[in-house]
Design a protein around this motif. Sequence first.
Motif, PDB file in Angstrom:
ATOM      1  N   PHE A 182       0.888  -1.279   0.117  1.00  0.00           N
ATOM      2  CA  PHE A 182       0.043   0.118   0.088  1.00  0.00           C
ATOM      3  C   PHE A 182       0.852   1.153  -0.008  1.00  0.00           C
ATOM      4  O   PHE A 182       0.397   2.476   0.093  1.00  0.00           O
ATOM      5  N   GLY A 183       2.175   1.037  -0.031  1.00  0.00           N
ATOM      6  CA  GLY A 183       3.178   2.254  -0.304  1.00  0.00           C
ATOM      7  C   GLY A 183       3.719   2.611   0.800  1.00  0.00           C
ATOM      8  O   GLY A 183       4.353   3.845   0.883  1.00  0.00           O
ATOM      9  N   LEU A 184       3.857   2.164   2.017  1.00  0.00           N
ATOM     10  CA  LEU A 184       4.302   2.329   3.085  1.00  0.00           C
ATOM     11  C   LEU A 184       5.800   2.073   3.240  1.00  0.00           C
ATOM     12  O   LEU A 184       6.097   1.013   2.788  1.00  0.00           O
ATOM     13  N   ASP A 185       6.643   2.968   3.117  1.00  0.00           N
ATOM     14  CA  ASP A 185       8.203   2.850   2.968  1.00  0.00           C
ATOM     15  C   ASP A 185       8.632   2.985   4.466  1.00  0.00           C
ATOM     16  O   ASP A 185       8.906   4.074   5.017  1.00  0.00           O
ATOM     17  N   PRO A 186       9.084   1.658   5.277  1.00  0.00           N
ATOM     18  CA  PRO A 186       9.310   1.891   6.551  1.00  0.00           C
ATOM     19  C   PRO A 186      10.683   2.800   6.878  1.00  0.00           C
ATOM     20  O   PRO A 186      10.717   3.318   7.636  1.00  0.00           O
ATOM     21  N   ASP A 187      11.558   2.582   5.877  1.00  0.00           N
ATOM     22  CA  ASP A 187      12.986   3.436   6.076  1.00  0.00           C
ATOM     23  C   ASP A 187      12.518   4.898   5.903  1.00  0.00           C
ATOM     24  O   ASP A 187      13.090   5.913   6.827  1.00  0.00           O
ATOM     25  N   TYR A 188      11.815   5.453   5.011  1.00  0.00           N
ATOM     26  CA  TYR A 188      11.313   6.764   4.718  1.00  0.00           C
ATOM     27  C   TYR A 188      10.538   7.076   6.157  1.00  0.00           C
ATOM     28  O   TYR A 188      10.880   8.417   6.877  1.00  0.00           O
ATOM     29  N   ALA A 189       9.801   6.374   6.509  1.00  0.00           N
ATOM     30  CA  ALA A 189       8.911   6.546   7.825  1.00  0.00           C
ATOM     31  C   ALA A 189       9.815   6.927   8.953  1.00  0.00           C
ATOM     32  O   ALA A 189       9.758   7.749   9.814  1.00  0.00           O
ATOM     33  N   ARG A 190      10.720   5.770   9.108  1.00  0.00           N
ATOM     34  CA  ARG A 190      11.731   5.824  10.273  1.00  0.00           C
ATOM     35  C   ARG A 190      12.360   7.247  10.171  1.00  0.00           C
ATOM     36  O   ARG A 190      12.744   7.967  11.259  1.00  0.00           O
ATOM     37  N   ARG A 191      12.759   7.601   8.943  1.00  0.00           N
ATOM     38  CA  ARG A 191      13.620   9.020   9.046  1.00  0.00           C
ATOM     39  C   ARG A 191      12.911  10.153   9.379  1.00  0.00           C
ATOM     40  O   ARG A 191      13.536  11.056   9.781  1.00  0.00           O
ATOM     41  N   TRP A 192      11.365   9.901   9.324  1.00  0.00           N
ATOM     42  CA  TRP A 192      10.483  11.350   9.780  1.00  0.00           C
ATOM     43  C   TRP A 192      10.265  11.093  11.117  1.00  0.00           C
ATOM     44  O   TRP A 192       9.614  12.027  11.613  1.00  0.00           O
ATOM     45  N   GLN A 193      10.432  10.055  11.825  1.00  0.00           N
ATOM     46  CA  GLN A 193       9.900   9.815  13.125  1.00  0.00           C
ATOM     47  C   GLN A 193      10.345  10.934  13.984  1.00  0.00           C
ATOM     48  O   GLN A 193       9.369  11.310  14.948  1.00  0.00           O
ATOM     49  N   PRO A 194      11.501  11.548  14.113  1.00  0.00           N
ATOM     50  CA  PRO A 194      11.806  12.491  14.845  1.00  0.00           C
ATOM     51  C   PRO A 194      10.985  13.836  15.001  1.00  0.00           C
ATOM     52  O   PRO A 194      10.739  14.266  15.997  1.00  0.00           O
ATOM     53  N   VAL A 195      10.447  14.146  13.769  1.00  0.00           N
ATOM     54  CA  VAL A 195       9.454  15.149  13.535  1.00  0.00           C
ATOM     55  C   VAL A 195       8.278  14.660  14.402  1.00  0.00           C
ATOM     56  O   VAL A 195       7.709  15.861  15.171  1.00  0.00           O
TER      57      VAL A 195
END
Lengths: 346, 455
Positions: free
Chosen positions: B203-216
Amino acid sequence: MTDAKDPEQRAVARIAPPGRVVALTGADGFLGRNLIGLLEDDDRVSRIVALDVERPATAGRKTRFYKVDLTQPRVDARLAEILASEQVETLLHMAFLSSPTHASAWAHELESVGTLHVLNACRERPVRKFVLWSHTMLYGASPRNPNFIPETHPLRAQSASRYLRDKIEAEQVVASFAKASPGTLVTVLRLAPLLGPTVSNYLTRYLGRTLVPTVMGFDPLMQFLHEVDALAAFKMAVMRDMPGVYNIVGDGVLPLSTAIQLAGRMHLPIPHPVFHPIARALWTAQLSEAPPTFVEYLRWICVADGDKVANELQFRPAFTTREAVLDYASAQRMRDARLLRPAHTP
Amino acid sequence: MARKVLGNDPFGGAPAAPRVAKKSEAPPPAKKSAKAGAKPSVRPPPKPARKSEAPPPAVQPEAAAPLEDSVVVAVTEVLAEAVAPVENAVVTAAAEAVTEAAAETGTRPVVEAPTPSLEDTVAQLDALLDQAGAEAASEPVLSRLAARLRALTLRPSAPPATNLPARTDEPFDAARELLASDFYLRRWGQTAIRDRSEEIDEFGLDPDYARRWQPVWDFLYERWWRVEVEGVENVPATGRVALVANHSGAIPFDGIMLATALRKEHSASRTLRWLAEDFIFHFPFAGAYVNRLGAVRACQENAERLLRRDACVALFPEGVKGIAKPFRERYQLQRFGRGGHIKLAIRTGTPIVPVTVVGAEETHPMLFPSGRIAKLLGVPFVPLTPTFPLFGPLGLAGLPARWKIVFGEPIAMDGYRPEQAEDLVLVNRLNEKLRETIQASLDGLLRARQSVFKG
């Protein structure tokens, strides 16, 4: 014709040679050529009837070639004659263009009207099985699409594109043919865009560019099918009875940007308000290969659901979307270095 | 004596023979015999033979000589047995040739007539074997022959040629062991990209990309909105579950905040997929961005597919009406769609967890109705908040109101039959009940709240 009550049909069944007789229109296309090669090696197929304007190079011992041009009037009578004399059991209708063309009037005659001719021949001399090559692109790219489009979804591709409209028309006439002639098993295989080491179409050439233009701010999920899986699907349709419409797609999806990166290319994001006019101008000037409506496929999702064929027929593609891209990319890199001849262009 | 000559000089050359029994390996020694055939004409043969016998590989010729000898004997013996019933002239002739050759080479060195070389005899033997096999259909003969040959080859050549330690095959085993472990498969999955799920899910979830944004999101969650979570244990650790929440705030952050809450607070750290309205996917950047973070376009097909894959899915049945409502209607639940989420839960037997989010309305209060501008831009509404268009992207963070997220008791839906999803009366009743539950929870939380910003 499945229940051979009619004496004439029973006679046909008696004379028919052991094994299947498979006819292919568009036999010199990518799918046709390779399928002929595969069927030549298969003992269950006794004869292959190749119908095209050029003799496919893969035609061998079992293949009989007939020069048939679907754009000619009265071609249906000739087709029916061939179907009868060769006692064709399965007809694969694959006389479609794999890339858009500027000769849209000719393409319309070939695809839309040509399908009518083929179906008329099948009405005159019924075949047991009719298989149509179609595309998941016909669902159309739209932000309103579900992430995985089922076979029941209407075909909503942009009607402005002749390339896709002709194919939708072909699907429609085949659907009405299927309804009207219950004696023929009609299979429609909607294939995801093909990628692979040897196939050549607008998509492989798009991904083969040094700078691949994309629409800025849009990164739709893409889905590809490896050429081998496409051939496997058609072979399955020949060998097994599977009436109905099936999406044939590679597992998994990739964002367009990832696909371009996997192919080892750089993408060039262009804002849509600029991209579309440029695409239209280039198309009008016959400098680009894809009509402007194809820009929609760079913006919105058009991914089909392959669960039906997996559940009903246990058909699993051998290559995922990602592997298809990688396999294509490895061959493309060799072509870039001129270590490999360019893929065959029909 | 006969065996020595036979084994060494004219046929074997130097270190040929323990494998002569295999017919495929016949040619190399034969070639050598041709070479050697020239020499003995000048010199007496035994000498080079002995020379080759002398140095370190002494083991080999020793072992080879009796072996080769016995191979020929065995073959002729077995063949004689096999051939007897066949009574084929060719066969007997060939067998004669074999014995002749053996006798000849045995008595004196081959000088002028190397014609019945080993190559020929082997070829003849092959032919004989074939014939014997075909004509007499004598499986026992062949098997006996095979057994004899196997016994012969296995016996003498057992000691290895060199005195390499027995550890030679250890590196292989170690590598095999290493490959059998999951480690390399995972590495390959990441680098050679066999497994696409390393990169992006269907469904398009990119775990690495999401992890990079987690601090925000962590900053917004912990520092800016100081989210307080209650009842997170009501979300089951495994299996499908639908979280139905109120939708609020002109710029909806409730999806990503629910996901952050589950990731940080839930014992199983469940991944949440939330269904976002269509219109966000129309926008450049925003659509692709929220899709990589885990948002999915809200439609029945997507929700059903996610739930059938046992995902944890957040639904906002109010849809756009929830986020576009003016500030004075804050925390007033809008119509809950047409009960699509209830139908879905009944069809898939998914438990529903009602979720209440308080604080988001004050984060992004909608100041003015944006009808005309929205129509101009072709969007359902334009978020005109105290911070957003004014402070640009930073304004997206909104005001630091304190959030509270409450996960209610799960409502089991597996008591209904899937067909009942079409019972619109039932669906409507369940929908209204769910709406009332969430509204009551909202009202309770608002009453308990002392301050918008301090909580």
